[in-house]
Design a protein around this motif. Structure first.
Motif, PDB file in Angstrom:
ATOM      1  N   TRP A  45       2.712  -7.516   4.698  1.00 23.97           N
ATOM      2  CA  TRP A  45       1.284  -7.103   4.607  1.00 23.97           C
ATOM      3  C   TRP A  45       0.374  -7.567   3.491  1.00 23.97           C
ATOM      4  CZ3 TRP A  45      -0.821  -3.080   1.206  1.00 23.97           C
ATOM      5  CH2 TRP A  45      -1.874  -2.648   1.607  1.00 23.97           C
ATOM      6  N   ALA A  46       0.881  -7.629   2.403  1.00 21.12           N
ATOM      7  CA  ALA A  46       0.081  -7.956   1.387  1.00 21.12           C
ATOM      8  C   ALA A  46      -0.106  -9.447   1.540  1.00 21.12           C
ATOM      9  CB  ALA A  46       1.074  -7.904  -0.105  1.00 21.12           C
ATOM     10  N   LEU A  87       0.195   1.043   7.527  1.00 18.61           N
ATOM     11  CA  LEU A  87      -0.358  -0.221   6.956  1.00 18.61           C
ATOM     12  C   LEU A  87      -1.469  -0.699   7.649  1.00 18.61           C
ATOM     13  CD1 LEU A  87       2.763  -1.641   5.077  1.00 18.61           C
ATOM     14  CD2 LEU A  87       0.889  -0.320   3.859  1.00 18.61           C
ATOM     15  N   THR A  88      -1.066  -0.853   9.118  1.00 18.68           N
ATOM     16  CA  THR A  88      -2.207  -1.665   9.784  1.00 18.68           C
ATOM     17  C   THR A  88      -3.276  -0.898  10.575  1.00 18.68           C
ATOM     18  OG1 THR A  88      -0.687  -1.433  11.649  1.00 18.68           O
ATOM     19  CG2 THR A  88      -0.515  -3.569  10.270  1.00 18.68           C
ATOM     20  N   ILE A 124      -2.208   8.651   4.720  1.00 23.59           N
ATOM     21  CA  ILE A 124      -0.938   8.639   4.069  1.00 23.59           C
ATOM     22  C   ILE A 124      -0.148   9.976   4.388  1.00 23.59           C
ATOM     23  CG2 ILE A 124       0.286   8.706   1.725  1.00 23.59           C
ATOM     24  CD1 ILE A 124      -1.714   6.674   0.713  1.00 23.59           C
ATOM     25  N   LEU A 184       5.626   3.044   9.304  1.00 26.84           N
ATOM     26  CA  LEU A 184       5.116   2.375   7.721  1.00 26.84           C
ATOM     27  C   LEU A 184       4.385   1.315   8.440  1.00 26.84           C
ATOM     28  CD1 LEU A 184       5.247   1.711   4.911  1.00 26.84           C
ATOM     29  CD2 LEU A 184       7.277   0.188   5.311  1.00 26.84           C
ATOM     30  N   ILE A 185       4.706   0.461   9.318  1.00 25.73           N
ATOM     31  CA  ILE A 185       3.862  -0.610   9.782  1.00 25.73           C
ATOM     32  C   ILE A 185       2.714  -0.172  10.507  1.00 25.73           C
ATOM     33  CG2 ILE A 185       3.568  -2.609  11.800  1.00 25.73           C
ATOM     34  CD1 ILE A 185       6.683  -2.964  11.367  1.00 25.73           C
ATOM     35  N   GLN A 187      -3.074  -9.749   3.704  1.00 29.70           N
ATOM     36  CA  GLN A 187      -4.136  -9.249   3.273  1.00 29.70           C
ATOM     37  C   GLN A 187      -5.276 -10.302   2.584  1.00 29.70           C
ATOM     38  OE1 GLN A 187      -5.505  -6.008   3.143  1.00 29.70           O
ATOM     39  NE2 GLN A 187      -4.149  -5.638   4.945  1.00 29.70           N
ATOM     40  N   PHE A 211       6.074  -4.513   3.213  1.00 34.21           N
ATOM     41  CA  PHE A 211       5.006  -4.451   2.352  1.00 34.21           C
ATOM     42  C   PHE A 211       4.695  -5.965   1.809  1.00 34.21           C
ATOM     43  CE2 PHE A 211       5.922   0.031   1.514  1.00 34.21           C
ATOM     44  CZ  PHE A 211       4.323   0.381   1.349  1.00 34.21           C
ATOM     45  N   LEU A 213      -2.909  -7.912  12.570  1.00 34.57           N
ATOM     46  CA  LEU A 213      -2.531  -6.450  11.935  1.00 34.57           C
ATOM     47  C   LEU A 213      -2.644  -5.446  13.143  1.00 34.57           C
ATOM     48  CD1 LEU A 213      -3.807  -6.607   8.290  1.00 34.57           C
ATOM     49  CD2 LEU A 213      -1.435  -6.681   9.180  1.00 34.57           C
ATOM     50  N   HIS A 261      -6.560   0.563  10.521  1.00 37.67           N
ATOM     51  CA  HIS A 261      -7.927   0.953   9.577  1.00 37.67           C
ATOM     52  C   HIS A 261      -8.850   1.357  10.599  1.00 37.67           C
ATOM     53  CE1 HIS A 261      -6.362  -0.773   6.293  1.00 37.67           C
ATOM     54  NE2 HIS A 261      -5.602  -1.738   6.752  1.00 37.67           N
TER      55      HIS A 261
END
Lengths: 243, 597
Positions: free
Chosen positions: B371-372, B455-456, B473, B451-452, B375, B368, B384, B458
């Motif tokens: 990732w943040a 998050l990545t 999610i 999780l990865i 961003q 996390f 990503l 899109h």
């Protein structure tokens, strides 16, 4: 306590144990003797529920092993000749693991005296690989005794122990029997059996040659001679003597 | 001495080969050998005669001098030499930095028993050992050649590559022995471990510092990652750094050893032989002249090795006795409760200490955090999708291949089955308990990958507009929910193989490796893949149908929840049935009779 009826174990066409019947009562210590390949270990493994009998029944504290193995196994302990331990658990972690398996709620209060009795308390955080052969044997026995079994099977229990260890082990077996346990032990050390056992069973090629108290078995093979040792009896019974 | 060694090695090799051929009479070895030989033939041997296509992998193929056809080995050579030399140099430096005991030569216990009391000089023993390692180097070179011959960026042919590998292995062996002797000499001269490390690390820092100072200012750091992710600029930078003095001087002997392997043609290869032999000769002379007393350390080394092998063969140890350390439990095991948890506790203790909840939680926080951080930096966001793709591939790899590696279950405890069978537990309880640890490990790793990926990912296509963050999610949580039963199901296959064919399972452990053991493992692996397909097809088909119906009736999120629920239920039922079935098998298992020849 231990009731064995018509126990037979076959491997393919070979009978390792054949039609074996005997009983061991509370407080009795039965010595299982016989030449190599007589079927002693197979008998012990069948009685401990490690391998299924081909035919026949084994009852542990009145519970039929084949019908309710879980309940029967709660009351027994088996000690193989070679201690089988988990190499990555310390002495203390072994006892914790076994306590959870048997559900021994107050295991710390039982484990402490056991470790003291077998003189491994100061090695509680050691791994089996850091223990000598004798110490490993003692740990295996401490694990087996943790849940206070009423029935115990020992397969060559003195292998690898030093003279003091042998003495302590003999005393421990006798003490457990006096406390009401039924014990079966297999050994080639006949003088040990003479000291510890109340009864003896002689096996040869999977078949029972004789059983009873030491005096009864001796009388059967004595031919009128007095003061026969178990070794004399064994040799005559199994045909290993020059008579 | 040389004749004795040759006799020993040839006689041992002959006996080994005969025993291998003899045991092919057993169907389990014959089947394994057939599959193993077919694999080697199809993937390695039938290509040996044909030259592989010589161009660089996709990452290196870029527009430029080589044009659209990509870089050829000749373009790649400077970077390959630089990277290879740096890698070998680091390996050699580590031999001086990492903790090592007194100098020990790798004699077996039998060799010690026969050779140490024999009238043989210390130098003779060293020669014996060095010659012995040559057999391993030759075999290793042959095996590595099978792989490297498929690498498209290399020149040369199978023969030049095999000889090249031999030079590399021989140099590493000689350097390892020589550094061991030298370290013992230093220790005997009063140079302690930390003092020695200080000097080695200091020398290394000086080397890096000087090289860095001599690099043009614009090239002191690696070039930024190109938009099209090609590695050509990076390869060029490595080649340039490796060519700067004083690093070039230090790397020269290492590069000389690499030259036969990297030779593009026979002329280059022949030209590289003499310098490489010269370096090997210098290493050999260094070993001979730095020799110290090695007998005590060698005997201890052989004893530990023998113990490690014995423990590994009997299944008592998964990591080898020498590597096991007593450590704290992964969690507190209460004396009462479900006994299956005791197996989870025990098996987690048997594996690496970082398979625990703390590390999992730390990894989640780290992911996390990264990732943040990314961003907020648009120039790094290009990474990503790459990270997401790697996570998906690794996650799939974990689920498919993972069960072959996560063996903290029945497979590792088969030798202890006598003791486990005494426990007052039903067979299914033992099987379930044994499956928990590897399931937990695979699940933890796969969850991090999910999780990865979540998050990545899109979606940019308008057609995927319905994949809103909420849907994504729920989808990620759904995949996470499916992973534990799927992992357990996957693990059932190798465990079933161990219980149904313990002779096969034990044979691969007790009789060493070989083409037939490789074949056996491949059979198990394909059976596992087949099992996954058979298990997943009904669940997925049913779930897909429900998803579309649910999507039409109530939208994507309820549809996803419904589909995931069905998949989890079907997989859980399959796992339960498998555990029950294997439990029955475990209760009837008699290992001693199963392993009888």
């Amino acid at each position: 306590m231990i009731e064995v009826e018509a126990l037979t174990k076959r491997y393919g066409g070979v009978a390792a144990v054949q039609d074996l019947s005997f009983t061991v009562r509370r407080g009795e210590v039965l010595g299982l003797v016989g030449p190599n390949g007589a079927g002693k270990t197979t008998t012990l493994r069948c009685m401990a529920g490690i391998i299924p009998a081909t035919t026949g029944t084994v009852r542990i504290t009145g519970i039929e092993l084949a019908a309710d193995p879980v309940a029967a196994k709660r009351n027994l302990a088996f000690f193989p000749d070679e201690p089988r331990l988990f190499e990555y658990l310390t002495v203390r972690q072994h006892l914790n693991f076994v306590a959870r398996i048997y559900g021994v709620a107050n295991y710390e209060t039982v484990a402490g005296p056991l470790l003291e009795e077998f003189e491994i308390a100061d090695r509680a955080d050691r791994l089996p690989s850091e223990l000598s052969r004798g110490m490993r044997q003692k740990l295996a026995i401490a694990c087996g005794l943790l849940h206070a079994p009423q029935v115990m099977f020992f397969d060559e229990p003195l292998t690898g122990l030093d003279p003091l260890g042998i003495r302590r082990m003999k005393n421990s077996i006798v003490k457990r029997a006096r406390d009401g346990a039924a014990v079966v032990l297999s050994s080639h050390l006949l003088h040990l059996l003479e000291e510890v056992c109340t009864h003896v069973l002689i096996l040869k090629q999977g078949t029972k040659l004789a059983d009873g108290t030491l005096a009864e078995v001796a009388a059967r093979f004595s031919n009128g001679e007095a003061r026969m040792t178990l070794e004399d009896v064994f040799l005559r019974a199994t045909g290993g003597s020059e008579i | 001495m040389l004749r004795a060694l040759l006799y020993l090695r040839l006689a041992s090799f002959g006996n080994w080969g005969r025993s291998r051929i003899r045991r092919l009479r057993e169907p389990k070895y014959l089947a394994g050998a057939t599959v193993g030989i077919a694999y080697f033939y199809l993937f390695f041997f039938h290509r040996l005669g044909a030259p592989p296509p010589r161009h660089l992998p996709a990452g290196f193929a870029a527009s430029g001098a080589a044009g659209s056809a990509g870089m050829l080995p000749v373009d790649w050579l400077p970077a390959a030499a630089g990277i290879g030399a740096l890698g070998l140099f680091v390996a050699c430096v580590l031999m001086w930095l990492l903790p090592r005991g007194s100098a020990a030569l790798g004699f077996s216990e039998a060799e010690i028993a026969f050779l140490f009391p024999a009238p043989v000089t210390r130098r003779g023993l060293i020669h014996f050992r060095l010659l012995s390692t040559q057999f391993k180097s030759l075999f290793g070179a042959f095996v590595m050649m099978l792989f490297s011959n498929r690498w498209t960026f290399l020149g040369g042919n199978a023969f030049t590559q095999a000889v090249g590998w031999w030079f590399i292995f021989s140099a590493l062996n000689l350097h390892f022995t020589g550094s061991g002797f030298s370290l013992t000499r230093l220790a005997e001269a009063g140079v302690g471990r930390w003092r020695r490390r200080f000097w080695v690390a200091g020398g290394l820092l000086l080397l890096v510092g000087f090289t860095w100072a001599r690099l043009p200012a614009a090239h002191r750091l690696p070039p930024p990652l190109a938009d099209d992710l090609t590695l050509r600029p990076f390869a060029g930078w490595v080649a340039m750094v490796a060519g700067v003095e004083p690093l070039r001087w230090v790397l020269w002997p290492v590069e000389v050893i690499l030259r036969p392997f990297l030779a593009l043609d026979l002329r280059m290869f022949l030209g590289a032989l003499a310098p490489a032999f010269a370096v090997l000769t210098l290493l050999y002379l260094w070993v001979l002249n730095s020799a110290v007393s090695f007998e005590d350390a060698t005997i201890e080394h052989a004893r530990k090795r023998s113990e490690r092998l014995a423990a590994w063969k009997t299944g008592e140890s998964r990591r080898g006795i020498g590597m096991i350390k007593g450590r704290g439990a992964p969690f507190r095991l209460l004396a009462t409760g479900r006994p299956e948890i005791a197996f989870l506790w025990k098996n987690l203790l048997s594996t690496w200490p970082y398979f625990n909840l703390r590390v999992l939680a730390g990894s989640v926080v780290l992911i996390f955090g990264l990732w943040a951080w990314i961003q907020g930096r648009p120039e790094w966001r290009g990474l990503l999708p790459v990270a997401g793709a790697i996570a998906i591939v690794f996650g799939c790899y974990t689920l498919i291949i993972g069960p072959q590696f996560a063996r903290q279950d029945i497979r590792s405890d088969l030798a202890n089955s006598d003791i486990i069978k005494i426990y007052p537990l039903a067979g299914w309880q033992v099987v379930l308990g044994q499956l928990l640890a590897p399931t937990a490990i695979l699940t933890g790793v796969a969850w991090l990958c999910v999780l990865i990926a979540a998050l990545t990912f899109h979606p940019s296509s308008p057609a995927l507009g319905w994949l809103t963050p909420q849907v994504r999610i729920v989808a990620a949580l759904g995949v996470a929910a499916v992973i534990p039963p799927l992992s357990a199901l996957q693990l059932l296959v190798p465990n079933a193989a161990a219980l149904l064919f313990p002779g096969w399972s034990q044979s691969s452990r007790m009789r060493g490796g070989g083409v037939e053991v490789l074949g056996q493992r491949m059979i198990f692996f394909f059976a596992q893949l087949l099992m996954m397909l058979v298990a997943l097809i009904p669940a997925m088909a049913f779930a897909t149908a429900l998803f579309f119906i649910g999507h039409w009736l109530a939208g994507p999120i309820p549809a996803l929840l419904l589909a995931v629920g069905v998949v989890v239920a079907v997989l859980a039922a399959q796992v339960a049935f498998g555990v029950w079935l294997l439990g029955r098998r475990f209760e009837r298992l008699d290992l001693s009779s199963e392993l009888k020849p």
